[in-house]
Structures are given as C-alpha cells and as structure tokens.
Design a protein around this motif. Sequence first.
Motif, PDB file in Angstrom:
ATOM      1  N   THR A  93       0.863  -1.174   0.000  1.00 24.12           N
ATOM      2  CA  THR A  93       0.000   0.000   0.000  1.00 24.12           C
ATOM      3  C   THR A  93       0.899   1.223   0.000  1.00 24.12           C
ATOM      4  OG1 THR A  93      -1.713  -1.140   1.274  1.00 24.12           O
ATOM      5  CG2 THR A  93      -1.802   1.258   1.233  1.00 24.12           C
ATOM      6  N   PHE A  94       0.674   2.083  -0.950  1.00 21.96           N
ATOM      7  CA  PHE A  94       1.368   3.355  -0.889  1.00 21.96           C
ATOM      8  C   PHE A  94       0.351   4.468  -1.021  1.00 21.96           C
ATOM      9  CE2 PHE A  94       1.834   1.797  -5.218  1.00 21.96           C
ATOM     10  CZ  PHE A  94       1.567   2.883  -6.033  1.00 21.96           C
ATOM     11  N   THR A  95       0.614   5.516  -0.286  1.00 22.48           N
ATOM     12  CA  THR A  95      -0.303   6.649  -0.234  1.00 22.48           C
ATOM     13  C   THR A  95       0.391   7.848  -0.863  1.00 22.48           C
ATOM     14  OG1 THR A  95      -1.160   5.746   1.831  1.00 22.48           O
ATOM     15  CG2 THR A  95      -1.787   7.996   1.293  1.00 22.48           C
ATOM     16  N   VAL A  96      -0.225   8.402  -1.886  1.00 18.35           N
ATOM     17  CA  VAL A  96       0.338   9.528  -2.614  1.00 18.35           C
ATOM     18  C   VAL A  96      -0.289  10.817  -2.094  1.00 18.35           C
ATOM     19  CG1 VAL A  96       0.685  10.569  -4.892  1.00 18.35           C
ATOM     20  CG2 VAL A  96       0.590   8.065  -4.657  1.00 18.35           C
ATOM     21  N   THR A  97       0.562  11.759  -1.702  1.00 18.87           N
ATOM     22  CA  THR A  97       0.100  13.073  -1.260  1.00 18.87           C
ATOM     23  C   THR A  97      -0.186  13.918  -2.495  1.00 18.87           C
ATOM     24  OG1 THR A  97       1.436  12.938   0.738  1.00 18.87           O
ATOM     25  CG2 THR A  97       0.709  15.141   0.056  1.00 18.87           C
ATOM     26  N   CYS A  98      -1.347  14.541  -2.525  1.00 20.23           N
ATOM     27  CA  CYS A  98      -1.756  15.399  -3.638  1.00 20.23           C
ATOM     28  C   CYS A  98      -2.388  16.664  -3.055  1.00 20.23           C
ATOM     29  CB  CYS A  98      -2.779  14.692  -4.514  1.00 20.23           C
ATOM     30  SG  CYS A  98      -2.215  13.143  -5.229  1.00 20.23           S
ATOM     31  N   ALA A  99      -2.745  17.604  -3.890  1.00 18.31           N
ATOM     32  CA  ALA A  99      -3.429  18.809  -3.402  1.00 18.31           C
ATOM     33  C   ALA A  99      -4.193  19.480  -4.528  1.00 18.31           C
ATOM     34  CB  ALA A  99      -2.436  19.793  -2.802  1.00 18.31           C
ATOM     35  N   VAL A 100      -5.308  20.071  -4.160  1.00 23.36           N
ATOM     36  CA  VAL A 100      -6.053  20.987  -5.012  1.00 23.36           C
ATOM     37  C   VAL A 100      -5.790  22.377  -4.454  1.00 23.36           C
ATOM     38  CG1 VAL A 100      -8.362  21.819  -5.612  1.00 23.36           C
ATOM     39  CG2 VAL A 100      -7.899  19.376  -5.602  1.00 23.36           C
ATOM     40  N   VAL A 101      -5.399  23.306  -5.328  1.00 22.03           N
ATOM     41  CA  VAL A 101      -5.187  24.691  -4.901  1.00 22.03           C
ATOM     42  C   VAL A 101      -5.951  25.595  -5.858  1.00 22.03           C
ATOM     43  CG1 VAL A 101      -3.507  26.530  -4.483  1.00 22.03           C
ATOM     44  CG2 VAL A 101      -2.896  24.152  -3.977  1.00 22.03           C
ATOM     45  N   VAL A 102      -6.760  26.480  -5.285  1.00 24.38           N
ATOM     46  CA  VAL A 102      -7.505  27.470  -6.059  1.00 24.38           C
ATOM     47  C   VAL A 102      -7.165  28.839  -5.500  1.00 24.38           C
ATOM     48  CG1 VAL A 102      -9.789  28.304  -6.738  1.00 24.38           C
ATOM     49  CG2 VAL A 102      -9.363  25.847  -6.570  1.00 24.38           C
ATOM     50  N   TRP A 103      -6.754  29.734  -6.377  1.00 24.56           N
ATOM     51  CA  TRP A 103      -6.364  31.086  -5.978  1.00 24.56           C
ATOM     52  C   TRP A 103      -7.127  32.097  -6.818  1.00 24.56           C
ATOM     53  CZ3 TRP A 103      -4.084  34.735  -9.198  1.00 24.56           C
ATOM     54  CH2 TRP A 103      -3.691  35.915  -8.574  1.00 24.56           C
ATOM     55  N   SER A 104      -7.424  33.236  -6.206  1.00 25.94           N
ATOM     56  CA  SER A 104      -8.077  34.327  -6.908  1.00 25.94           C
ATOM     57  C   SER A 104      -7.562  35.647  -6.361  1.00 25.94           C
ATOM     58  CB  SER A 104      -9.591  34.246  -6.695  1.00 25.94           C
ATOM     59  OG  SER A 104     -10.216  35.437  -7.120  1.00 25.94           O
ATOM     60  N   GLY A 105      -7.529  36.648  -7.201  1.00 22.59           N
ATOM     61  CA  GLY A 105      -7.153  37.983  -6.750  1.00 22.59           C
ATOM     62  C   GLY A 105      -8.226  38.612  -5.880  1.00 22.59           C
ATOM     63  N   SER A 106      -9.383  37.981  -5.806  1.00 19.77           N
ATOM     64  CA  SER A 106     -10.498  38.464  -4.993  1.00 19.77           C
ATOM     65  C   SER A 106     -10.268  38.126  -3.524  1.00 19.77           C
ATOM     66  CB  SER A 106     -11.787  37.803  -5.475  1.00 19.77           C
ATOM     67  OG  SER A 106     -12.849  38.034  -4.571  1.00 19.77           O
ATOM     68  N   THR A 107     -11.007  38.792  -2.651  1.00 23.90           N
ATOM     69  CA  THR A 107     -10.947  38.467  -1.223  1.00 23.90           C
ATOM     70  C   THR A 107     -12.169  37.666  -0.773  1.00 23.90           C
ATOM     71  OG1 THR A 107     -11.972  40.582  -0.668  1.00 23.90           O
ATOM     72  CG2 THR A 107      -9.541  40.492  -0.668  1.00 23.90           C
ATOM     73  N   LYS A 108     -13.015  37.278  -1.703  1.00 21.13           N
ATOM     74  CA  LYS A 108     -14.215  36.502  -1.368  1.00 21.13           C
ATOM     75  C   LYS A 108     -13.827  35.046  -1.098  1.00 21.13           C
ATOM     76  CE  LYS A 108     -17.348  39.476  -3.840  1.00 21.13           C
ATOM     77  NZ  LYS A 108     -18.334  39.619  -4.911  1.00 21.13           N
ATOM     78  N   VAL A 109     -14.209  34.569   0.067  1.00 19.56           N
ATOM     79  CA  VAL A 109     -13.804  33.232   0.520  1.00 19.56           C
ATOM     80  C   VAL A 109     -14.673  32.129  -0.088  1.00 19.56           C
ATOM     81  CG1 VAL A 109     -13.531  31.761   2.550  1.00 19.56           C
ATOM     82  CG2 VAL A 109     -12.937  34.188   2.687  1.00 19.56           C
ATOM     83  N   ARG A 110     -15.967  32.269   0.010  1.00 19.75           N
ATOM     84  CA  ARG A 110     -16.875  31.174  -0.354  1.00 19.75           C
ATOM     85  C   ARG A 110     -16.705  30.664  -1.785  1.00 19.75           C
ATOM     86  NH1 ARG A 110     -23.404  30.833   0.605  1.00 19.75           N
ATOM     87  NH2 ARG A 110     -23.643  28.789  -0.341  1.00 19.75           N
ATOM     88  N   PRO A 111     -16.632  31.538  -2.814  1.00 21.36           N
ATOM     89  CA  PRO A 111     -16.507  30.997  -4.170  1.00 21.36           C
ATOM     90  C   PRO A 111     -15.208  30.210  -4.394  1.00 21.36           C
ATOM     91  CG  PRO A 111     -16.867  33.387  -4.232  1.00 21.36           C
ATOM     92  CD  PRO A 111     -16.771  32.977  -2.803  1.00 21.36           C
ATOM     93  N   ILE A 112     -14.146  30.629  -3.748  1.00 25.48           N
ATOM     94  CA  ILE A 112     -12.871  29.936  -3.894  1.00 25.48           C
ATOM     95  C   ILE A 112     -12.935  28.572  -3.196  1.00 25.48           C
ATOM     96  CG2 ILE A 112     -10.387  30.051  -3.405  1.00 25.48           C
ATOM     97  CD1 ILE A 112     -11.516  32.002  -5.585  1.00 25.48           C
ATOM     98  N   ARG A 113     -13.486  28.554  -1.999  1.00 30.61           N
ATOM     99  CA  ARG A 113     -13.637  27.296  -1.266  1.00 30.61           C
ATOM    100  C   ARG A 113     -14.541  26.329  -2.034  1.00 30.61           C
ATOM    101  NH1 ARG A 113     -15.332  29.073   3.702  1.00 30.61           N
ATOM    102  NH2 ARG A 113     -17.433  29.243   2.891  1.00 30.61           N
ATOM    103  N   GLU A 114     -15.658  26.822  -2.559  1.00 25.77           N
ATOM    104  CA  GLU A 114     -16.574  25.970  -3.311  1.00 25.77           C
ATOM    105  C   GLU A 114     -15.908  25.405  -4.567  1.00 25.77           C
ATOM    106  OE1 GLU A 114     -20.062  28.389  -3.917  1.00 25.77           O
ATOM    107  OE2 GLU A 114     -20.902  27.821  -1.960  1.00 25.77           O
ATOM    108  N   ARG A 115     -15.109  26.230  -5.253  1.00 25.20           N
ATOM    109  CA  ARG A 115     -14.414  25.762  -6.454  1.00 25.20           C
ATOM    110  C   ARG A 115     -13.381  24.689  -6.089  1.00 25.20           C
ATOM    111  NH1 ARG A 115     -14.667  24.018 -11.407  1.00 25.20           N
ATOM    112  NH2 ARG A 115     -12.759  24.378 -12.561  1.00 25.20           N
ATOM    113  N   ALA A 116     -12.672  24.879  -4.988  1.00 23.58           N
ATOM    114  CA  ALA A 116     -11.687  23.883  -4.555  1.00 23.58           C
ATOM    115  C   ALA A 116     -12.362  22.542  -4.291  1.00 23.58           C
ATOM    116  CB  ALA A 116     -10.935  24.373  -3.317  1.00 23.58           C
ATOM    117  N   PHE A 117     -13.513  22.570  -3.607  1.00 26.52           N
ATOM    118  CA  PHE A 117     -14.221  21.322  -3.338  1.00 26.52           C
ATOM    119  C   PHE A 117     -14.828  20.722  -4.612  1.00 26.52           C
ATOM    120  CE2 PHE A 117     -14.003  22.397   1.213  1.00 26.52           C
ATOM    121  CZ  PHE A 117     -13.601  21.164   1.695  1.00 26.52           C
ATOM    122  N   ALA A 118     -15.207  21.560  -5.571  1.00 21.11           N
ATOM    123  CA  ALA A 118     -15.703  21.040  -6.854  1.00 21.11           C
ATOM    124  C   ALA A 118     -14.580  20.310  -7.599  1.00 21.11           C
ATOM    125  CB  ALA A 118     -16.261  22.177  -7.708  1.00 21.11           C
TER     126      ALA A 118
END
Length: 142
Positions: free
Chosen positions: A64-89
């Motif tokens: 069994t091997f576990t691979v570390t990965c990441a989703v990163v979403v960045w925006s020049g905006s300061t709005k939190v919710r749309p960025i968080r929602e896009r990351a989870f999408a």
Amino acid sequence: MALFQAAPALNGVKVVDGPLVTGNPLHEVIFVGYDGSRQGEGDGEAVDLRQEWASIGQKAKDETFTVTCAVVVWSGSTKVRPIRERAFALLAAVEDALRADPSLGLPPPTIVAFVSGSLFQEQPDTGMQARIPFRIAVQTRI
C-alpha cells in the motif's frame, strides 16, 4: 496525472507532478506528489509506502502506498466562499475520476481510492487561496 489530465470535469485545470518550479501563480492546480504548500513551508512528503507478506511461503507481498496530492484554487479576490466551493468542486472531480478507473489501468489486484483530505484557507496580499491536501491510497500485490 494522466487520469486527472483526461477528466472532462478538470478541463483547463493545471495538473502538476510535484512542486512548481515557477513563481507564476496558477489560479487552479492539482498537484500529484506534493501537498501544495508554499516552497519551504511543507514537509515535502510525496509518498508513504508500506509492505507486508501476503501469506507464508508464497513470496508475495501486499503493498500500500499513499500519494500526497493537493487541489489549490487562488483568486485575486478576497471573497472566501466561491474559492472554497471551487476547490471542493475540483476535489469532487478528482474523486469521480478515481472512481471511474479505480485500477488506474494497472493489472489486478490494484485498487486506488481517495482516503483523506484537509482544507486550508488563507488571505495573503494577493487574494484568497483555498488549498486541500489529500491522499490517495494504492493497494496492490507484488
């Protein structure tokens, strides 16, 4: 990487093997073998590997091997919710791609699955960023 690059729901999202080598920010990225933290801030673990004997005398091991990965979403905006929602999408699209081909095209008895993740949110001077490091477990017999 190929599975995520080919997934229709991830069209236009950069898929990167390991950490970035450029200072140019990407708006949406999926890292494979890297937790997506800023250079020098993460521990750099790409894969955790474990083996054990499958049975006595057969000279086969379960691996069994576990691979570390990441989703990163960045925006020049300061709005939190749309960025968080896009990351989870994007994370949901990664999970869907894994479920669609849980063997990654490898011979049986290989099985791949999403196993864990965490959300990190930050508001640096450049705008809102959501980062979801996650782990994918691969189980096979060698």
